[in-house]
Scaffold this motif. Sequence first.
Motif, PDB file in Angstrom:
ATOM      1  N   VAL A  57       1.061  -0.811   0.004  1.00  0.00           N
ATOM      2  CA  VAL A  57      -0.127   0.487   0.176  1.00  0.00           C
ATOM      3  C   VAL A  57       0.596   1.453   0.027  1.00  0.00           C
ATOM      4  N   PHE A  58       1.243   1.832  -0.707  1.00  0.00           N
ATOM      5  CA  PHE A  58       1.246   3.668  -0.958  1.00  0.00           C
ATOM      6  C   PHE A  58       0.795   4.409  -0.589  1.00  0.00           C
ATOM      7  N   THR A  59       1.560   5.468  -0.398  1.00  0.00           N
ATOM      8  CA  THR A  59       0.863   6.794  -0.276  1.00  0.00           C
ATOM      9  C   THR A  59       1.230   8.017  -1.223  1.00  0.00           C
ATOM     10  N   ASP A  81      10.949  10.406  -0.878  1.00  0.00           N
ATOM     11  CA  ASP A  81      10.499  11.363  -0.247  1.00  0.00           C
ATOM     12  C   ASP A  81       9.418  12.523  -0.523  1.00  0.00           C
ATOM     13  N   VAL A  82       8.493  11.914  -1.800  1.00  0.00           N
ATOM     14  CA  VAL A  82       7.430  12.940  -1.865  1.00  0.00           C
ATOM     15  C   VAL A  82       6.751  13.085  -0.169  1.00  0.00           C
ATOM     16  N   ASP A 115      10.168   4.400  -4.440  1.00  0.00           N
ATOM     17  CA  ASP A 115      10.954   4.700  -5.361  1.00  0.00           C
ATOM     18  C   ASP A 115      11.077   4.195  -7.462  1.00  0.00           C
ATOM     19  N   PRO A 116      10.284   4.578  -7.595  1.00  0.00           N
ATOM     20  CA  PRO A 116       9.829   3.476  -9.515  1.00  0.00           C
ATOM     21  C   PRO A 116      10.973   2.845  -9.588  1.00  0.00           C
ATOM     22  N   MET A 150       9.769  14.775 -11.491  1.00  0.00           N
ATOM     23  CA  MET A 150      10.512  13.633 -11.127  1.00  0.00           C
ATOM     24  C   MET A 150       9.851  12.210 -11.141  1.00  0.00           C
ATOM     25  N   GLY A 151      11.007  11.205 -11.712  1.00  0.00           N
ATOM     26  CA  GLY A 151      10.265  10.028 -11.654  1.00  0.00           C
ATOM     27  C   GLY A 151       8.902   9.455 -12.604  1.00  0.00           C
ATOM     28  N   THR A 152       8.099  10.645 -13.378  1.00  0.00           N
ATOM     29  CA  THR A 152       7.419  10.381 -13.600  1.00  0.00           C
ATOM     30  C   THR A 152       7.760  10.426 -15.366  1.00  0.00           C
ATOM     31  N   ASN A 153       7.458   9.463 -16.224  1.00  0.00           N
ATOM     32  CA  ASN A 153       7.315  10.499 -18.006  1.00  0.00           C
ATOM     33  C   ASN A 153       6.686  10.309 -18.499  1.00  0.00           C
TER      34      ASN A 153
END
Length: 419
Positions: A57-59, A81-82, A115-116, A150-153
């Motif tokens: 379960v991610f937040t 760190d989000v 952490d993608p 950051m971390g998405t594309n």
Amino acid sequence: MATIEWRSPASEMAVRQFDIAAERLNLDKNVAGRLRRPDRALIVSVPTRMDDGSVHVFTGYRVQHNDVLGPFKGGIRYHPDVNLGEVGALAMWMTWKCSLVGLPLGGGKGGIACDPKKLSRNELQGMTRRYTAEILNFIGPEVDIPAPDMGTNEQVMAWVMDTYSQHKGYAVPGVVTGKPVDIGGSLGRREATGRGVVYMIMEAAKHLELDLAKCSAVVQGFGNVGLVTARELAALGVKVVGASDTSGAVWNAKGLPMAEFVLYKDKNKRVQGFPGAESVPGAELLELKCDILIPAAGEMQITGENAAGLKCKILAEGANGPTTPEADQILKEKGIFIIPDILANAGGVIVSYFEWVQDLQNFFWTEDEIRNRLREILNRAFHEVIGVSRREKVDMRVAALMIGVKRVARAMLWRGLYA
Ligand code: NDP
């Protein structure tokens, strides 16, 4: 951001910057009190089936700071760190950025603490789709339009667009920007932020009477923003002497051979170990001698601790919030010319705006039209900021914030308080 929920170093910094601009503007106290905190925030749990069969379960978060000028707009960040405060700060900066460059959009931001790089494609897709489903009622082409950060594309944006569209029963390309061109994305969006950073460096060089062909540059972060900025600067004849990513930093006094360097990063997913450069400790990168320094990674990289060590003439903020208010003071005393984040990296949201407009009209522009319109908007904003900075005797950051905050405040006063 006043209340305890928002407390984080990034949100405290965003509010301090806002307070400085609000004081210079002598802003109405009621308006200022409202703008110091976001309109709305959503925290969601994102259960995701992992490859080993377990469910993690991610937040996730989506924060909407202000939509007085138009629908909320802002990226989605995937990074360990989000947190709510950081997303709130990024949403606030989006409000000032859209306003500064004159877009009919407000400020929002989202993200998932993850952490993608540690997720498989399947896990990333599952997490993205469930996150989209959780925030579905809060986004939409007329409400809130996410984009990459950051971390998405563009692949992540394609999954967001598809999930939203599956729920609606028809294709809704205008729900996100930064999508692949094949499904309603815009030409030039991928390059837009870095290209905008370079346009602003060109204007700053003209203003300071610097010959770019004789300048050197250092870039922190070699992702979407850092890589495009470095590549376009090299194409203008700037010697890019240093670059970094999470693997470390590299340096070549003669200039990194850009084409080979980009290929190396693409293949190895790291800059460390590039045979055409020496390795330097990441912490030292920002203090290397260069004419132009471009932070293009996270927030609060230039602080009261290291600002005195900077040796650049121009600091072009590709990243959001890379410089703390303590560092601002030191850089001002050193005479470093800052192109603040809400101006330097606004190319991303400007072309996102173009993408949204094209999607709404189902009519697509050429890359030349995109570039020319982008440059026109950014150059106009640059000179507006220089003008306010001279007139009000404030630095570039305060001038940019004053313009951004003032437009939003004026719109709020016109619209009045709904009670
Ligand atoms: P990406 O995820 O594409 O790239 C981030 C880069 O920063 C990666 O190269 C990453 O390394 C590197 N990095 C992360 N932490 C560090 C660190 N501590 N030291 C050195 N390098 C580090 O993100 P973007 O390029 O999209 O975003 C970068 C910044 O630009 C963010 O602040 C973002 O908010 C801002 N921005 C982005 C826009 C966009 O359109 N994408 C628009 C406006 C602003 P590695 O490659 O090893 O992971």
